[in-house]
Design an enzyme around this catalytic site. Structure first.
Site, short mmCIF file in Angstrom:
data_model
loop_
_atom_site.label_atom_id
_atom_site.label_comp_id
_atom_site.label_asym_id
_atom_site.label_seq_id
_atom_site.Cartn_x
_atom_site.Cartn_y
_atom_site.Cartn_z
N GLU A 309 57.04 88.05 -33.40
CA GLU A 309 58.48 87.81 -33.52
C GLU A 309 58.79 86.36 -33.88
OE1 GLU A 309 60.10 89.44 -29.79
OE2 GLU A 309 60.32 91.34 -30.84
N ASP A 382 57.88 99.19 -27.12
CA ASP A 382 58.55 98.08 -26.44
C ASP A 382 59.42 98.55 -25.28
OD1 ASP A 382 59.47 95.61 -25.84
OD2 ASP A 382 60.79 95.38 -27.56
N GLU A 410 66.15 96.00 -20.06
CA GLU A 410 66.58 95.74 -21.43
C GLU A 410 67.00 97.01 -22.17
OE1 GLU A 410 63.64 93.72 -23.82
OE2 GLU A 410 64.80 93.95 -25.66
O1 GCW Z 1 61.51 93.64 -26.70
C1 GCW Z 1 61.45 92.40 -27.16
C2 GCW Z 1 62.68 91.73 -26.65
C3 GCW Z 1 62.60 90.25 -26.85
C4 GCW Z 1 61.33 89.76 -26.16
C5 GCW Z 1 60.14 90.48 -26.78
C6 GCW Z 1 58.83 90.11 -26.11
C7 GCW Z 1 60.91 87.69 -25.07
O2 GCW Z 1 63.79 92.27 -27.28
O3 GCW Z 1 63.74 89.68 -26.28
O4 GCW Z 1 61.20 88.38 -26.24
O5 GCW Z 1 60.30 91.85 -26.61
O6 GCW Z 1 58.40 90.84 -25.23
O7 GCW Z 1 58.24 89.12 -26.47
#
Ligand code: GCW
Length: 710
Positions: A309, A382, A410
């Site tokens: 990311e 995720d 989340e």
């Molecule tokens: O699911 C995603 C989240 C991000 C997060 C990432 C991760 C900390 O939306 O906010 O960043 O995973 O786990 O690195």
């Protein structure tokens, strides 16, 4: 004159006292599961017979914490002071002693298998008196023993015939905070960061309370800052602050870790590169690490999110994840520190996102230093409401692996409603990896567990009363992954709400139902990631921005006029091949794949005939309907618990649940409206039409959602 002002002062003082007392007893959730309310009078007499005095044979700052907790707990629960004595001199003593204490030799206790953190609770005769022994190899072990004993009293369980030994399954049981240095929290729904970076190194009582709460459930490590890390955290200013927290946590057996940005050698070290094979970079990590250990001698190590990311990483220099992890591991090794290297990686290509972590990391098995732990999310996408277990579990036979769970919700409603997540975690922990052979549960392949924390600045710590249960359950599972979700729910309920079976039964059943409800109304039958992009909140199955495929609901549901689901069999992405053959074969086979993972692994026509005999379309709608019915059922169950819990917390939960019911309907209606626009099939008999046309749901956008608290 003098008299009346005196009277006035007295009255004012009385009013203030009353207010203070009311605030102290306000049922605002602050006390968590450590309420220590007095035991009912009759029972209290029985307990008192096994708690007549406290004898402590342990030394050091952490021993002080141990005895303070025992005294605090017993005197509150038994409504009277329990005297400390230098030695056992009457029946009913509680004796805290380290295993190597010569006084214990005559008892021949087997303590070797307790390890550093395990404990023994034993009722025994000691110096001619009946006593309860709490024995461990370290003060931290004693503290865990104290909490276990107090938990039993809190749950009104007998403590006069104890013979209990307990040791943690994993040496590392950590909370990962996604807290930023500016006080915000990524994916946090509970106010601001618990860390006040501005006022640290000044210590706030809340940090002590936090450490105590964690110790009570066996958590022994805290990563203070977000994995999307600010390099500043490694500057002397912030290291001082981290050191102050480490000093506070130490007596509670909690070690501090930091998330680090891979490019820190450039950003704060002034180097031109962060190439892990460059000797200057290796030297920088060594010096930085030495500096940290001078401040924090028991520093735990680093957590790293790299090449994920947008974060920098070793691949920026054409090096592997192993090269990146190892350079940092080498710096930590002389001090006994650990690198937690995250496996959460994916690119924004059309390639199956569920496959990407395995493809990158499996070839690196055996290439990591032994003080590296690969930190793998529970599932391959995720933190969805439901995912099958991550294929890296069980298949990194020469690498230590941690399971990362997300305690903050989340993707699971955030701060609305009730969603007890232990059933999600046990589903993964219990899953059979069939690697190296069948019968190898995920839990048996792990070296550590990490939970993304849901703790924030809110008075009740976690934003809602029931989110406390997720923090509690994570800790308990990291200590013993074989505990059942139901058992933990029952424990937590008795500690937090009431021991009255008329309260325990409905609350536990509501908790056990809650995750099922969320899966049903959000992502039934193996669907995933149907939430609004970015916010991860509220339904958006129609969103289809193909420039960002791996964030799009339509990429995951693959729904069109003919059918729905992601084909991960040989005819599709073949992600099933990443699992050990018996597991992959089961997922690939329509006759064997569990319904709960059906659309995760298969793309099927709307008219596909399910095991139930109904069509896929009818079944899908049925699951959404069930989710709404379950959400409504939770509200009803909560009403039945009303007479047995305090009005303040009851009311807060009742409003959480009514908000959740509204959202369940929203999810159900929006999803059905969209999928029906594709399938063109009628709703099954008895299933109500969505309340609005599709365009209505498409127009609702976070963060201005109906009813969401922000
Ligand atoms: O699911 C995603 C989240 C991000 C997060 C990432 C991760 C900390 O939306 O906010 O960043 O995973 O786990 O690195």
């Amino acid at each position: 004159m003098r008299d009346s002002s005196h009277r006035f002062r007295l009255v004012a003082a009385g009013v203030i006292l009353l207010l203070v007392a009311a605030a102290a007893w306000a049922e605002d959730g602050h006390r968590l599961w450590l309420r220590y309310d007095p035991v009912e009078a009759l029972l209290r007499q029985q307990y008192k017979r096994t708690a007549s005095e406290i004898v402590v044979d342990a030394r050091g700052a952490s021993a002080t914490v141990v005895e303070a907790e025992l005294e605090r707990g017993l005197s509150a629960l038994l409504a009277g002071e329990i005297p400390f004595r230098p030695q056992v001199d009457r029946d009913g003593a509680v004796l805290l002693a380290l295993a190597n204490d010569p006084k214990l030799q005559s008892l021949h206790l087997a303590t070797g298998d307790l390890g550093r953190e395990g404990f023994l609770l034993r009722s025994a005769r000691f110096h001619g008196h009946s006593a309860t022994l709490i024995v461990a190899n370290s003060n931290n072990g004693l503290l865990y023993g104290v909490f276990a004993l107090l938990r039993r009293v809190q749950m009104r369980e007998p403590v006069d015939q104890l013979n209990l030994r307990s040791a943690p399954a994993y040496p590392l049981r950590m909370l990962d905070h996604w807290d930023n240095l500016d006080g915000s929290v990524e994916r946090g729904y509970t106010g601001r960061s618990i860390w006040n970076w501005g006022s640290l190194p000044k210590i706030d009582q809340r940090y002590v309370d936090y450490a105590r709460a964690n110790a009570s459930i066996g958590i022994n490590a805290a990563v203070l800052n977000n994995v999307n890390a600010d390099p500043k955290v490694l500057t002397p200013e912030y290291l001082q602050k981290a050191a102050a927290l480490a000093d506070t946590f130490r007596p509670y057996g909690i070690r501090v870790f930091l998330s680090v940005r891979f490019s820190s050698p450039i950003e704060i070290g002034g180097l031109k590169t962060a190439d892990p094979l460059d000797p200057a970079v290796a030297a920088w990590w060594r010096h930085k690490t030495d500096e940290i250990y001078r401040l924090i001698p028991d520093f735990g190590g680093f957590l790293v999110k790299a090449n994920s990311e947008g974060q920098p990483g070793p691949q920026d220099y054409h090096r592997t994840h192993a090269d990146g992890a190892n350079v940092i591991a080498d710096a930590l090794r002389p001090h006994g520190g650990t690198v937690l290297w995250r496996a959460f990686v994916y690119g924004n290509s059309a390639e199956d996102r569920a496959k990407q972590a395995y493809d990158e990391f499996h070839p690196l098995d055996g290439k990591f230093r032994d003080n590296v732990i690969l930190q793998v999310k529970n599932g391959p996408i995720d933190f969805q409401p439901r995912e099958p277990f991550h294929p890296l579990f069980g298949q990194m036979l020469r690498t230590r692996v941690a399971l990362e769970a997300q305690i903050t919700r989340e993707y699971v409603g955030q701060n609305t409603g009730v969603a007890y997540l232990a059933p999600m975690w046990t589903e993964v922990l219990d899953a059979d990896t069939c690697s190296p052979s069948c019968g190898t549960a995920v839990s048996a392949t792990l070296s550590a567990m990490a939970g993304v924390s849901n703790v924030g600045s809110d008075r009740d710590w976690t934003g809602t009363n029931f989110d406390q249960a997720n923090w509690y359950a994570f800790g308990r599972l990291a200590w013993n992954p074989r505990l059942s979700a139901q058992q933990i729910a029952s424990e937590w309920t008795r500690l937090t709400w009431s021991n009255d079976p008329r309260a325990v039964k409905p609350i536990v059943s509501m908790m056990m139902e809650s995750r099922k409800a969320v899966v049903n109304f959000m992502t039934p039958l193996g669907l995933a990631h149907q939430m609004a992009t970015d916010y991860h909140y509220g339904p958006a199955p129609w969103v289809c921005d193909l420039k960002q495929p791996s964030w799009n609901p339509c990429y995951y549901n693959r729904a069109d006029a003919n059918g729905i689901g992601f084909d991960r069999t040989k005819s599709g992405s073949d992600a099933v091949a990443q699992y050990a053959p018996p597991v992959g074969a089961r997922f690939a086979n329509l006759a064997a794949v569990p319904d709960k993972y059906l659309l995760w692994f298969h793309h099927l026509p709307w008219t596909y005939r399910m095991r139930s005999g109904r069509t896929l379309w009818d079944e899908l709608v049925g699951h959404y309907d069930a989710g709404v019915a379950e959400a409504a059922g939770m509200s009803r169950t909560w009403v039945s618990a009303r007479p047995y819990v305090d009005a303040e917390r009851w009311g807060a939960v009742a409003s959480d649940l009514s908000r959740e019911l509204g959202e369940a309907r929203w999810w159900r209606d929006a999803s059905i409206a969209y999928f029906q626009s594709l399938s063109k099939l009628p709703l099954p008999a008895g299933s109500p039409a969505p309340a609005h046309p599709l365009s209505y749901y498409e127009a609702i956008r976070p963060p201005n959602l109906p009813g969401q608290r922000r």
